[in-house]
Design an enzyme around this catalytic site. Structure first.
Site, PDB file in Angstrom:
ATOM      1  N   CYS A 197       0.710  -1.344   0.016  1.00 29.13           N
ATOM      2  CA  CYS A 197       0.060  -0.118  -0.199  1.00 29.13           C
ATOM      3  C   CYS A 197       0.722   1.204  -0.032  1.00 29.13           C
ATOM      4  CB  CYS A 197      -0.929  -0.086   1.297  1.00 29.13           C
ATOM      5  SG  CYS A 197      -1.789   1.418   1.635  1.00 29.13           S
TER       6      CYS A 197
ATOM      7  N   CYS B 177       0.048   3.806   2.758  1.00 32.74           N
ATOM      8  CA  CYS B 177       0.557   3.450   3.889  1.00 32.74           C
ATOM      9  C   CYS B 177       2.060   3.774   4.062  1.00 32.74           C
ATOM     10  CB  CYS B 177       0.423   1.763   4.252  1.00 32.74           C
ATOM     11  SG  CYS B 177      -1.437   1.309   3.976  1.00 32.74           S
TER      12      CYS B 177
END
Length: 103
Positions: A28, A31
């Protein structure tokens, strides 16, 4: 310090005080942007416990909490969810939000 937690110890690790859990995954992009913000706040703030949970390794908790997108930050106070933020959250905004739940 940010503690990595699992499905098995999530409830135990997040039951006391103000706890922020960062739900993330290795693939991600946002993230990866959020992680240094969490690390920095963890060093600066002693009034909040910071944890992170890899949703690929720990799908049960994410499913139980209805987390459909990551990063999602879940803030609990004394074991109850008081806030939830989805997507990248800048440090200043996150700091202000945490101030609401700490005395």
């Amino acid at each position: 310090m940010v503690d990595a937690i699992t499905d098995q110890n999530f409830d135990q690790e997040t039951k006391d005080g103000v706890v922020l859990t960062d739900f993330w995954a290795t693939w991600c992009g946002p993230c990866k942007m959020q992680s240094p913000v969490i690390d920095q706040l963890a060093e600066e703030r002693q009034d909040v416990k910071f944890t992170k949970m890899d949703v690929d390794q720990n799908q049960e908790t994410a499913k139980n909490l209805g987390i459909m997108a990551i990063p999602t930050l879940v803030i609990k106070k004394d074991g109850k969810i008081v806030d939830r933020l989805t997507g990248y959250t800048p440090k200043e905004k996150l700091d202000q939000i945490l101030d609401q739940y700490t005395d």
